[in-house]
Design an enzyme around this catalytic site. Structure first.
Site, PDB file in Angstrom:
ATOM      1  N   HIS A 129       2.543   6.340   0.351  1.00 16.50           N
ATOM      2  CA  HIS A 129       3.930   6.048   0.362  1.00 16.50           C
ATOM      3  C   HIS A 129       4.784   6.912  -0.597  1.00 16.50           C
ATOM      4  O   HIS A 129       5.394   6.511  -1.306  1.00 16.50           O
ATOM      5  CB  HIS A 129       3.956   4.462   0.104  1.00 16.50           C
ATOM      6  CG  HIS A 129       3.835   3.737   1.145  1.00 16.50           C
ATOM      7  ND1 HIS A 129       4.457   2.943   2.005  1.00 16.50           N
ATOM      8  CD2 HIS A 129       2.349   3.110   1.346  1.00 16.50           C
ATOM      9  CE1 HIS A 129       3.846   2.397   2.911  1.00 16.50           C
ATOM     10  NE2 HIS A 129       2.332   2.332   2.433  1.00 16.50           N
ATOM     11  N   TYR A 398      -2.695   0.089  -7.504  1.00 17.00           N
ATOM     12  CA  TYR A 398      -1.248   0.770  -7.747  1.00 17.00           C
ATOM     13  C   TYR A 398      -1.329   1.166  -9.319  1.00 17.00           C
ATOM     14  O   TYR A 398      -0.560   2.352  -9.861  1.00 17.00           O
ATOM     15  CB  TYR A 398      -0.418  -0.375  -7.573  1.00 17.00           C
ATOM     16  CG  TYR A 398      -0.198  -0.844  -6.127  1.00 17.00           C
ATOM     17  CD1 TYR A 398      -1.273  -0.663  -5.143  1.00 17.00           C
ATOM     18  CD2 TYR A 398       0.865  -1.311  -5.527  1.00 17.00           C
ATOM     19  CE1 TYR A 398      -1.191  -0.857  -3.798  1.00 17.00           C
ATOM     20  CE2 TYR A 398       0.917  -1.435  -3.943  1.00 17.00           C
ATOM     21  CZ  TYR A 398       0.039  -1.163  -3.461  1.00 17.00           C
ATOM     22  OH  TYR A 398       0.207  -1.653  -1.953  1.00 17.00           O
TER      23      TYR A 398
HETATM   24  C1  HEM Z   1      -7.160  -1.906  -0.306  1.00 19.03           C
HETATM   25  C2  HEM Z   1      -5.879  -1.893   0.196  1.00 19.03           C
HETATM   26  C3  HEM Z   1      -4.761  -1.103  -0.744  1.00 19.03           C
HETATM   27  C4  HEM Z   1      -4.557  -0.135  -1.218  1.00 19.03           C
HETATM   28  C5  HEM Z   1      -5.976   0.695  -2.043  1.00 19.03           C
HETATM   29  C6  HEM Z   1      -3.482   0.553  -1.425  1.00 19.03           C
HETATM   30  C7  HEM Z   1      -2.887   1.599  -2.290  1.00 19.03           C
HETATM   31  C8  HEM Z   1      -1.526   1.678  -2.752  1.00 19.03           C
HETATM   32  C9  HEM Z   1      -1.265   2.494  -3.557  1.00 19.03           C
HETATM   33  C10 HEM Z   1      -2.227   3.530  -4.558  1.00 19.03           C
HETATM   34  C11 HEM Z   1       0.008   2.938  -3.608  1.00 19.03           C
HETATM   35  C12 HEM Z   1       0.905   3.536  -4.586  1.00 19.03           C
HETATM   36  C13 HEM Z   1       1.423   3.018  -5.874  1.00 19.03           C
HETATM   37  C14 HEM Z   1       2.231   3.513  -6.706  1.00 19.03           C
HETATM   38  O1  HEM Z   1       1.748   4.397  -7.154  1.00 19.03           O
HETATM   39  O2  HEM Z   1       3.331   2.839  -7.198  1.00 19.03           O
HETATM   40  C15 HEM Z   1       0.430   1.921  -2.557  1.00 19.03           C
HETATM   41  C16 HEM Z   1       1.808   1.688  -2.349  1.00 19.03           C
HETATM   42  C17 HEM Z   1       2.311   0.984  -1.295  1.00 19.03           C
HETATM   43  N1  HEM Z   1       1.526   0.095  -0.421  1.00 19.03           N
HETATM   44 FE1  HEM Z   1      -0.615  -0.113  -0.712  1.00 19.03          FE
HETATM   45  N2  HEM Z   1      -2.585  -0.315  -0.707  1.00 19.03           N
HETATM   46  C18 HEM Z   1      -3.266  -1.110   0.018  1.00 19.03           C
HETATM   47  C19 HEM Z   1      -2.806  -2.093   0.897  1.00 19.03           C
HETATM   48  C20 HEM Z   1      -1.624  -2.381   1.228  1.00 19.03           C
HETATM   49  C21 HEM Z   1      -1.137  -3.129   2.002  1.00 19.03           C
HETATM   50  C22 HEM Z   1      -2.035  -4.271   2.860  1.00 19.03           C
HETATM   51  C23 HEM Z   1       0.073  -3.072   2.189  1.00 19.03           C
HETATM   52  C24 HEM Z   1       1.182  -3.954   3.442  1.00 19.03           C
HETATM   53  C25 HEM Z   1       2.037  -4.728   2.759  1.00 19.03           C
HETATM   54  C26 HEM Z   1       0.755  -2.042   1.355  1.00 19.03           C
HETATM   55  C27 HEM Z   1       1.744  -1.459   1.420  1.00 19.03           C
HETATM   56  C28 HEM Z   1       2.355  -0.532   0.521  1.00 19.03           C
HETATM   57  C29 HEM Z   1       3.594  -0.044   0.277  1.00 19.03           C
HETATM   58  C30 HEM Z   1       4.825  -0.341   0.991  1.00 19.03           C
HETATM   59  C31 HEM Z   1       3.493   0.754  -0.685  1.00 19.03           C
HETATM   60  C32 HEM Z   1       4.736   1.425  -1.193  1.00 19.03           C
HETATM   61  C33 HEM Z   1       5.543   0.710  -2.275  1.00 19.03           C
HETATM   62  C34 HEM Z   1       6.575   1.342  -3.116  1.00 19.03           C
HETATM   63  O3  HEM Z   1       7.694   1.751  -2.440  1.00 19.03           O
HETATM   64  O4  HEM Z   1       6.556   1.856  -4.098  1.00 19.03           O
HETATM   65  N3  HEM Z   1      -0.460  -1.478   0.762  1.00 19.03           N
HETATM   66  N4  HEM Z   1      -0.626   1.440  -1.978  1.00 19.03           N
END
Ligand code: HEM
Length: 409
Positions: A129, A398
């Site tokens: 993202h 995160y």
């Molecule tokens: C094992 C499961 C998951 C992992 C390892 C993962 C990993 C990550 C990581 C590393 C980030 C970046 C965080 C940052 O630097 O601020 C991120 C952002 C994000 N993830 Fe996940 N994620 C997972 C599951 C999910 C799920 C289930 C959703 C559904 C709701 C999701 C939605 C998002 C969204 C929308 C962002 C962006 C948030 C923003 O705008 O700052 N993720 N994710």
């Protein structure tokens, strides 16, 4: 922007101040003493001003940040008299006790390493993202949730919100006109000066039931050196080994290409537990429904769009008026799984409209907001985490991503 922490002799931060820019910081630590008109948050209980600067944290807590729509003019007269300075913007990696343990576990480090291995590394960017834009918004509850949860923003309002729309790709330059994940992350600024986040994407179920399964999937997605693409056979083998993941994989394969960030549906996927004023517990699942209804492009239409059409389109749309979403909440029944993000609840479960989000304008300080962590485990009294292991794990992953991107990696 600068934050200044005042630490006591026990090594505990007693006070924390936010300065909107270095000029003000310089003035307020005594390099200049004019009475200056500055924009600072006011008009909500977010803002409790001290003699100067903005008090944004309390003992043991850290930064709180405020939507730019709340900025109003305030006069600063006196410099603070702190005992020690910590002149570093520490972003939003501050966690309330209600949150899941965000200490990066070896598994979380492995997961982020694996994401980097599969998708590459883009210094300073979120590990997924990466491309996104933030907007000021207001959430107004409908009243329908008030008997089911004591969460402040769901009972009365309106509540200021900062929304981040994003594309799920690790590479921030991937063009918009492809099937890919889109995110709507919302931070609510509550009357007691705390915040809570709701993080959602454009598919209703996930493709891994546990963090370990997520790692298996990343392994299956590793590019074949011969073709330069992931092997379909490996992904099929993953789905065969984990039949409940099939629904999420199918949803991911047919993700809509939205007309606008403002015309997509976004699901928070995991179950959460609402706790009502009498202590009753209710499993719930959230999704955002766009006021326009979902609107998508064909691949042909998307193919001729500007690579960054989603941000440009939303800015144009907002020039004509606010963009709205309803927060729809599915109410689970006993026996509905709360620990498995790959499994939808039966479609006949009742839904309520908990409130309405009105997005008005881009935030003025995109750089500041880009640095934030939207964490789905940042909850508030009246909402509890479910027993979904992926939900708790996300907080740790995160934090790893935040640590790397803010160190410039
Ligand atoms: C094992 C499961 C998951 C992992 C390892 C993962 C990993 C990550 C990581 C590393 C980030 C970046 C965080 C940052 O630097 O601020 C991120 C952002 C994000 N993830 Fe996940 N994620 C997972 C599951 C999910 C799920 C289930 C959703 C559904 C709701 C999701 C939605 C998002 C969204 C929308 C962002 C962006 C948030 C923003 O705008 O700052 N993720 N994710």
């Amino acid at each position: 922007m600068v934050t200044v922490g005042i630490w006591n002799e026990h090594g505990v931060m007693d006070e924390e101040f936010l300065f909107w820019d270095n000029q003000i910081f310089a003035q307020q630590i005594g390099l200049a003493w004019p009475s200056v008109e500055r924009s600072t948050p006011s008009g909500t209980r977010l803002s409790r001003s001290l003699r100067s600067g903005k008090r944004i944290g309390q003992r043991g807590e850290g930064c709180r940040n405020v939507p730019s729509s709340l900025l109003a003019t305030r006069t600063f007269l006196e410099p603070p008299v702190p005992t020690h300075y910590l002149t570093k913007d520490i972003g939003a990696v501050t966690y309330t006790p209600a949150m899941s343990d965000h200490t990066p576990t070896p598994l979380a480090v492995t997961a982020v390493d694996a994401i980097e291995h599969v998708s590459g590394t883009y210094p300073g960017q979120r590990r997924v993202h990466a491309r996104g834009l933030c907007f000021d918004a207001t959430f107004t509850p409908s009243g329908e949730a008030a008997s089911l949860t004591s969460a402040a923003h769901l009972g009365s309002g309106p509540t200021p919100v900062v929304v981040r729309f994003s594309n799920s790709n690790t590479n921030p330059t991937v063009p918009d006109g492809i099937r890919a994940g889109r995110g709507l992350a919302a931070r609510f600024f509550l009357p007691d000066d705390t915040t809570t986040d709701l993080v959602s994407v454009n598919i209703p179920v996930f493709f891994a039931a546990t963090p370990e399964q997520f790692l298996e999937l990343l392994d299956a997605l590793e590019k074949d050196p011969g073709t330069g693409a992931p092997s379909p056979e490996k992904v099929k083998a993953y789905a065969a080994a984990h039949p409940s993941a099939a629904a999420g994989l199918q949803e991911a394969a047919r993700m809509p290409i939205p007309v606008s960030y403002g015309t997509a549906r976004y699901w928070a996927i995991h179950a959460f537990i609402w706790v009502d004023p009498d202590g009753g517990r209710h499993p719930v699942r959230y999704h955002w429904e766009p006021d326009t209804g979902p609107q998508e492009l064909s691949e042909q239409e998307a193919g001729v769009k500007d690579p960054e059409y989603l941000a440009e389109e939303l800015l144009r749309r907002l020039a004509d008026g606010p963009v709205g979403f309803s927060l729809r909440v599915q109410l689970g029944k006993d026996g509905d799984p709360t620990d498995d993000p790959t499994k939808a609840w039966p479609a006949d479960r009742p839904e309520i409209v908990a409130g309405h989000l009105r997005i008005t304008a881009p935030v003025t300080d995109q750089g500041h907001w880009a640095a934030q962590v939207y964490d789905p485990t940042r909850i508030t009294p009246g909402i509890e985490l479910s027993d979904d292991p992926v939900l708790a794990f996300r907080s740790q992953a995160y934090a790893v991503s935040y640590g790397r991107r803010t160190e410039g990696n």
